[in-house]
Design a protein around this motif. Structure first.
Motif, mmCIF file in Angstrom:
data_model
loop_
_atom_site.group_PDB
_atom_site.id
_atom_site.type_symbol
_atom_site.label_atom_id
_atom_site.label_comp_id
_atom_site.label_asym_id
_atom_site.label_seq_id
_atom_site.Cartn_x
_atom_site.Cartn_y
_atom_site.Cartn_z
ATOM 1 N N GLN A 74 7.340 -12.143 4.692
ATOM 2 C CA GLN A 74 7.771 -12.792 5.926
ATOM 3 C C GLN A 74 8.725 -11.927 6.757
ATOM 4 N N ALA A 75 9.000 -10.693 6.291
ATOM 5 C CA ALA A 75 9.721 -9.717 7.119
ATOM 6 C C ALA A 75 8.742 -8.776 7.812
ATOM 7 N N VAL A 76 7.442 -9.075 7.670
ATOM 8 C CA VAL A 76 6.375 -8.219 8.188
ATOM 9 C C VAL A 76 5.567 -9.008 9.207
ATOM 10 N N THR A 77 5.094 -8.334 10.283
ATOM 11 C CA THR A 77 4.260 -9.003 11.281
ATOM 12 C C THR A 77 2.779 -8.687 11.120
ATOM 13 N N ASN A 78 2.463 -7.539 10.465
ATOM 14 C CA ASN A 78 1.062 -7.216 10.236
ATOM 15 C C ASN A 78 0.946 -6.049 9.275
ATOM 16 N N THR A 79 -0.249 -5.847 8.731
ATOM 17 C CA THR A 79 -0.516 -4.721 7.845
ATOM 18 C C THR A 79 -1.884 -4.131 8.164
ATOM 19 N N PHE A 80 -2.085 -2.876 7.762
ATOM 20 C CA PHE A 80 -3.402 -2.247 7.838
ATOM 21 C C PHE A 80 -3.443 -1.115 6.814
ATOM 22 N N MET A 81 -4.638 -0.640 6.517
ATOM 23 C CA MET A 81 -4.842 0.439 5.554
ATOM 24 C C MET A 81 -5.392 1.663 6.267
ATOM 25 N N ALA A 82 -4.998 2.851 5.793
ATOM 26 C CA ALA A 82 -5.559 4.114 6.272
ATOM 27 C C ALA A 82 -5.456 5.128 5.143
ATOM 28 N N TYR B 135 0.151 0.213 5.350
ATOM 29 C CA TYR B 135 1.200 0.294 6.370
ATOM 30 C C TYR B 135 1.563 -1.122 6.826
ATOM 31 N N ALA B 136 2.852 -1.346 7.053
ATOM 32 C CA ALA B 136 3.332 -2.656 7.508
ATOM 33 C C ALA B 136 4.125 -2.483 8.801
ATOM 34 N N THR B 137 4.007 -3.482 9.666
ATOM 35 C CA THR B 137 4.709 -3.442 10.951
ATOM 36 C C THR B 137 5.747 -4.555 11.024
ATOM 37 N N ARG B 138 6.682 -4.392 11.944
ATOM 38 C CA ARG B 138 7.660 -5.439 12.219
ATOM 39 C C ARG B 138 7.908 -5.521 13.723
ATOM 40 N N THR C 80 3.405 -16.546 -5.759
ATOM 41 C CA THR C 80 4.692 -17.109 -6.194
ATOM 42 C C THR C 80 5.333 -16.237 -7.264
ATOM 43 N N GLN C 81 4.512 -15.575 -8.087
ATOM 44 C CA GLN C 81 5.056 -14.706 -9.138
ATOM 45 C C GLN C 81 5.763 -13.481 -8.561
ATOM 46 N N ASP C 82 5.321 -13.037 -7.359
ATOM 47 C CA ASP C 82 5.928 -11.864 -6.725
ATOM 48 C C ASP C 82 7.048 -12.251 -5.758
ATOM 49 N N PHE C 83 7.436 -13.528 -5.756
ATOM 50 C CA PHE C 83 8.557 -14.027 -4.952
ATOM 51 C C PHE C 83 8.395 -13.706 -3.462
ATOM 52 N N GLY C 84 7.147 -13.739 -3.004
ATOM 53 C CA GLY C 84 6.910 -13.551 -1.575
ATOM 54 C C GLY C 84 6.720 -12.117 -1.142
ATOM 55 N N ASN C 85 6.744 -11.148 -2.067
ATOM 56 C CA ASN C 85 6.500 -9.754 -1.702
ATOM 57 C C ASN C 85 5.002 -9.495 -1.538
ATOM 58 N N LEU C 86 4.674 -8.471 -0.765
ATOM 59 C CA LEU C 86 3.273 -8.136 -0.525
ATOM 60 C C LEU C 86 2.576 -7.677 -1.803
ATOM 61 N N VAL C 87 1.345 -8.141 -1.982
ATOM 62 C CA VAL C 87 0.476 -7.702 -3.077
ATOM 63 C C VAL C 87 -0.782 -7.128 -2.436
ATOM 64 N N LEU C 88 -1.245 -6.002 -2.963
ATOM 65 C CA LEU C 88 -2.418 -5.318 -2.409
ATOM 66 C C LEU C 88 -3.488 -5.193 -3.487
ATOM 67 N N SER C 89 -4.728 -5.583 -3.157
ATOM 68 C CA SER C 89 -5.841 -5.481 -4.110
ATOM 69 C C SER C 89 -7.050 -4.869 -3.424
ATOM 70 N N LYS C 90 -7.794 -4.077 -4.196
ATOM 71 C CA LYS C 90 -9.042 -3.498 -3.701
ATOM 72 C C LYS C 90 -10.166 -4.501 -3.934
ATOM 73 N N VAL C 91 -10.974 -4.734 -2.929
ATOM 74 C CA VAL C 91 -12.130 -5.624 -3.042
ATOM 75 C C VAL C 91 -13.345 -4.759 -3.363
ATOM 76 N N GLU C 92 -13.973 -5.029 -4.507
ATOM 77 C CA GLU C 92 -15.118 -4.247 -4.947
ATOM 78 C C GLU C 92 -16.413 -4.886 -4.450
ATOM 79 N N GLU C 93 -17.251 -4.070 -3.850
ATOM 80 C CA GLU C 93 -18.542 -4.566 -3.358
ATOM 81 C C GLU C 93 -19.476 -4.887 -4.531
ATOM 82 N N GLY C 94 -20.535 -5.565 -4.206
ATOM 83 C CA GLY C 94 -21.520 -5.896 -5.232
ATOM 84 C C GLY C 94 -21.655 -7.386 -5.414
#
Length: 460
Positions: free
Chosen positions: A381-389, A394-397, A351-365
């Motif tokens: 909600q303007a995006v249909t999917n995302t992936f990392m490389a 990257y975001a798709t529509r 809610t703080q980002d007003f619906g924009n994408l937020v990305l976080s790294k998940v640390e193992e352990g």
């Protein structure tokens, strides 16, 4: 002499009087030059624009994609035939493997036919364009004859001098090279395109289960490097309580799971079971959105234990921050898990980002923890999917029922955002509910309306 002066003054007075009387002065100008053919120039410009629109880098990449797809499929077919020869039991397994090989051969033949037709089309295009360029050159040479004052010639000479001056300055003051390569220093190079589908098969669960995800573990146990995993939303296209494993691509396509299902819980849904299709596997553990929580769950397939990671306050969940396009939203896609060369990522919104994408790294352990976080300016909600490389999001529509576009990227190394990626995914079904990049073989795995489809990622 006085008489002439008086006569001149009278004539001048008469001319002024006439001009004043009619409030206009008409002069007749005779031009000895030929009239410039503007319509011919307009035709030349139109023909040049048509040539530019016909010859694009996309056509070259299309041919390269087909060639690369064929290059990848032939060794895979050879490997599957070798596996059949080694493991053929003469019964069910042999029949299924033969069917898989037959499907692969049919796909390869279709790929060769498309490659041939594309090559012929390119040859015709080159021939037609060469003739048009020759015609344009001749027409421009004719139009240059109208430049009697040699304005264009002087402009071309001026541009040549400017280029030479720029080269001299570049030699005197060389530009320093960046210390860090673009796009996070990807070992493969820059992501430029994807091929046509490499694998295209209906899930063994059939058309009734449209939501799910599949792929490979980027950090597998020894001996499981060729294994695949599949998670299908078996309860109302929203929830699941197990992951299914396959020992090879042939087994996946044939729907033969020798290891079988690894169950998270006997009840579906319940605490810590899977909610939504955006799941990944990494290091023999399944990462997913915990049921009815704004948290990430990690299910260890070896110990059968679940660890949870609480996301920041205000994280949207329970279908309040879904992937969408104009016609529909995909329920319970609030969180997307992704893997790349560096590990596991979670993509969500708050809610703080007003619906924009937020990305976080998940640390193992132990315990599971949230690493660095990045905030983007693209609306979820303007995006249909995302992936990392390679550390790049990257975001798709959704474009139409046959095409999806990779339109956006966010580089975690530089913070640079791009909204003009322009890489198109040719779909086998209208909706892609999950996209997973595999750094093992640089494949992009899509789960699309119950179909498992994979694409080879092309790096420059």
């Amino acid at each position: 002499m006085k008489l002439y002066a008086i006569a001149f003054q009278c004539a001048l007075f008469t001319l002024v009087e006439q001009a004043t009387r009619h409030d206009s002065c008409v002069c007749e100008l005779t031009n000895s030059e030929q009239r410039f053919p503007h319509d011919k120039l307009s035709t030349v410009e139109d023909n040049a624009s048509e040539c530019n629109s016909n010859i694009t880098s996309q056509k070259t990449m299309e041919l390269e994609s087909l060639l690369l797809g064929l290059e990848r499929r032939l060794p895979q077919l050879q490997e599957d035939v070798a596996i059949l020869e080694r493991e053929n039991d003469g019964e069910l397994y042999g029949a299924l493997s033969l069917q898989v090989i037959e499907n692969e051969m049919r796909d390869i033949m279709q790929l060769i036919e498309k490659l041939n037709s594309t090559t012929l089309g390119h040859q015709r295009l080159i021939s037609d364009t060469t003739q048009k360029v020759e015609d344009l050159k001749a027409e421009m040479e004719q139009l240059e004859k109208y430049d009697t004052m040699q304005v264009v010639k002087r402009q071309e000479a001026s541009k040549l001098l400017q280029r030479e001056l720029g080269q001299c300055l570049k030699g005197l003051y060389p530009t320093s090279q960046p210390t860090q390569p673009p796009h996070g220093g990807c070992p493969h190079g820059q992501f430029v395109n994807i091929t046509e589908p490499d694998v295209n098969t209906l899930s063994e669960y059939g058309n009734s289960h449209k939501y799910g995800a599949w792929g490979q573990d980027p950090k597998p146990e020894a001996g499981k490097e060729r294994w695949y995993w599949l998670v299908v939303m078996t309860s109302g296209n929203r929830y699941s309580n197990y992951v299914r494993r396959y020992s090879s691509k042939s087994s996946l396509i044939a729907g033969v799971s020798v290891p079988g299902n690894v169950q998270i819980h006997s009840t579906n849904p319940t605490t810590n079971t899977i909610q939504g299709p955006n799941v990944v596997m990494y290091g023999e553990a399944l990462y997913y959105n915990c049921y009815n929580q704004d948290a990430v769950c990690r299910f260890n397939l070896t110990t059968k234990t679940v660890t949870t990671l609480q996301l920041p306050k205000g994280t949207r969940f329970n279908s309040k921050g879904n992937f969408c396009h104009l016609e529909e939203c995909y329920p319970f896609t609030d969180m997307d898990l992704a893997t790349d060369e560096s590990g596991v990522w979670v993509i969500y919104t708050t809610t703080q980002d007003f619906g924009n994408l937020v990305l976080s790294k998940v640390e193992e352990g132990e315990p599971l923890s949230l690493g660095q976080t990045w905030h983007t300016s693209v609306y979820k909600q303007a995006v249909t999917n995302t992936f990392m490389a390679c550390g790049v999001l990257y975001a798709t529509r959704y474009v139409n029922k046959g095409t999806e576009e990779i339109f956006y990227s966010f580089d975690t190394a530089t913070g640079a955002e791009r909204f003009n990626i322009g890489i198109f995914i040719f779909k086998m079904a209208p909706n892609i509910y999950a996209l997973n990049y595999s750094p093992v073989d640089q494949m992009l795995h899509a789960y699309s309306d119950a179909y498992m489809v994979s694409y080879k990622v092309l790096f420059e």
